[in-house]
Structure formats: C-alpha cells, structure tokens
Write a protein that holds these residues in place. Sequence first.
Motif, mmCIF file in Angstrom:
data_model
loop_
_atom_site.group_PDB
_atom_site.id
_atom_site.type_symbol
_atom_site.label_atom_id
_atom_site.label_comp_id
_atom_site.label_asym_id
_atom_site.label_seq_id
_atom_site.Cartn_x
_atom_site.Cartn_y
_atom_site.Cartn_z
ATOM 1 N N GLY A 182 0.030 -4.355 -13.503
ATOM 2 C CA GLY A 182 0.931 -3.221 -13.360
ATOM 3 C C GLY A 182 1.378 -2.970 -11.932
ATOM 4 N N LEU A 183 0.951 -3.818 -11.000
ATOM 5 C CA LEU A 183 1.335 -3.642 -9.603
ATOM 6 C C LEU A 183 2.799 -4.033 -9.396
ATOM 7 N N ALA A 184 3.447 -3.372 -8.452
ATOM 8 C CA ALA A 184 4.854 -3.645 -8.169
ATOM 9 C C ALA A 184 5.016 -5.051 -7.616
ATOM 10 N N MET A 185 6.003 -5.793 -8.181
ATOM 11 C CA MET A 185 6.272 -7.163 -7.751
ATOM 12 C C MET A 185 7.600 -7.274 -7.000
ATOM 13 N N ASN A 216 0.818 -1.205 0.000
ATOM 14 C CA ASN A 216 0.000 0.000 0.000
ATOM 15 C C ASN A 216 0.858 1.265 0.000
ATOM 16 N N GLU A 217 1.905 1.270 0.839
ATOM 17 C CA GLU A 217 2.771 2.445 0.902
ATOM 18 C C GLU A 217 3.521 2.642 -0.410
ATOM 19 N N MET A 218 4.017 1.555 -0.999
ATOM 20 C CA MET A 218 4.727 1.671 -2.277
ATOM 21 C C MET A 218 3.791 2.125 -3.385
ATOM 22 N N PHE A 219 2.549 1.654 -3.343
ATOM 23 C CA PHE A 219 1.570 2.082 -4.353
ATOM 24 C C PHE A 219 1.400 3.596 -4.328
ATOM 25 N N LYS A 220 1.358 4.170 -3.121
ATOM 26 C CA LYS A 220 1.225 5.623 -2.986
ATOM 27 C C LYS A 220 2.478 6.335 -3.504
ATOM 28 N N HIS A 221 3.652 5.824 -3.133
ATOM 29 C CA HIS A 221 4.903 6.441 -3.577
ATOM 30 C C HIS A 221 5.032 6.409 -5.098
ATOM 31 N N LEU A 222 4.690 5.276 -5.689
ATOM 32 C CA LEU A 222 4.923 5.085 -7.120
ATOM 33 C C LEU A 222 3.999 5.925 -7.989
ATOM 34 N N LYS A 223 2.966 6.516 -7.390
ATOM 35 C CA LYS A 223 2.090 7.412 -8.146
ATOM 36 C C LYS A 223 2.689 8.805 -8.304
ATOM 37 N N VAL A 224 3.778 9.082 -7.562
ATOM 38 C CA VAL A 224 4.425 10.397 -7.599
ATOM 39 C C VAL A 224 5.659 10.319 -8.489
#
Length: 211
Positions: A87-90, A48-56
């Motif tokens: 497309g989610l980070a693996m 969840n935290e990486m998903f937020k970071h990767l949108k920036v």
Amino acid sequence: MKENFVVVAESRADQGKGASRRLRRLGKIPAIVYGGPVAPQSITLSSNEMFKHLKVEAFYSHILTLTLDGTEQQVVLKDLHRHPVTGLAMHADFQRVDANHVLHMHVPLHFKGETVAPGVKTGGGIVEHHLNQVVVECLPKDLPEFIEVDLTNLNLNESIHLSQLALKDGVVLTELKHGNDQPVVSIHLPRGAIEEANSEAAAAPEGESKK
C-alpha cells in the motif's frame, strides 16, 4: 481553518522503470507535475514526507504548495499509484493549479447525525453509505476539503441524494450535470429483520385458517 500542505520536491532527469526502482531504494518516490503553459516535469519526493501527508484525508482534496528546486507552485494531487501488497506510494501525479481554470476533483463526504437519525434511533434501521466521495467542479479558491451529509432528520426507508447535498457557492457536482442524481446514503431495516417480517406475514393467513 484549512491546513497548509507543503510538498518538497527535486527535479530528476533519469527515466524508466530502472531509475524508478533506484529512487525507491533511496527512500524517494518518482512523480510528475503537469498542466498549464509549462511542460510536464519529472520530480522526486521524500517517501517519509509523503507517507505523513497521505495519512491526512484533507491532503487529497486540497490546494498544495509544491516547492520544486526552491520555487513554489500551487498543485493538486491527481493520481497516486500504490504497491498492491504494502500500500506504499509508488508514483504520484500532480496538476498545476490556475486560479482562473475549473478543477475536477474527488472530495470526501463526511456523515453526521447517524446515531440520532429517527430511522436509526426509533426505527431500528441501519445506515448504508452508497458513496464516500463525489467529483466536484469549481475554481481552486472554492475547492472544499469535504462535503457534509447531515442524517439528523432521516427516517426509515429514506435516502439523501446528490441534489440534496449542501454545497458552497461555485461548487458543482459532476454527476448532476449528467442527470445522475444517485443516492448518497439511506436508512433501511437490516436484512434479517426484513426476512423475519416477510416470514411472519406469509405465515399469518395459514395461522388464521386453523382457528
């Protein structure tokens, strides 16, 4: 003002595809941090935290603070593996940053002045982006979040090349070191307009001969 990204991680001992699958089911992402005098270390991150970071956008070209088991270290994101469908980070690779060692990083290009460029506004041309990012070499303190490309004075059939980009002191473009001064952006007529002009030019002599 630059953003301050903090990535919270935990060390992990389990290795292999099976362990990675189990982590992902728990909402975590397997990752590794390497570089410098310290051995590479396997870590886990919150999905969840990486998903937020990767949108920036700035996250990809920024010095990050990695908090690992309560200890902070400076890193950059060097590689990211995404699921081919979702497309989610693996998996993520982070490189430790040494203030005295040069970084090689991809930095995004930000384009401005496209709508007011003479080649578009009065020339009827369209903007073609040849590159959306470039590789730079610099010390960590000089790493730009983006490089601006100004099209305000660009005319029809003109281009901006790598050598024309405005860089801050200490930043070098890798491609230029290899003599590759490729175009970054250009303005040209739409294909339909070019074909129409060519057709009119080809038909003109025939039309004149019938007079």
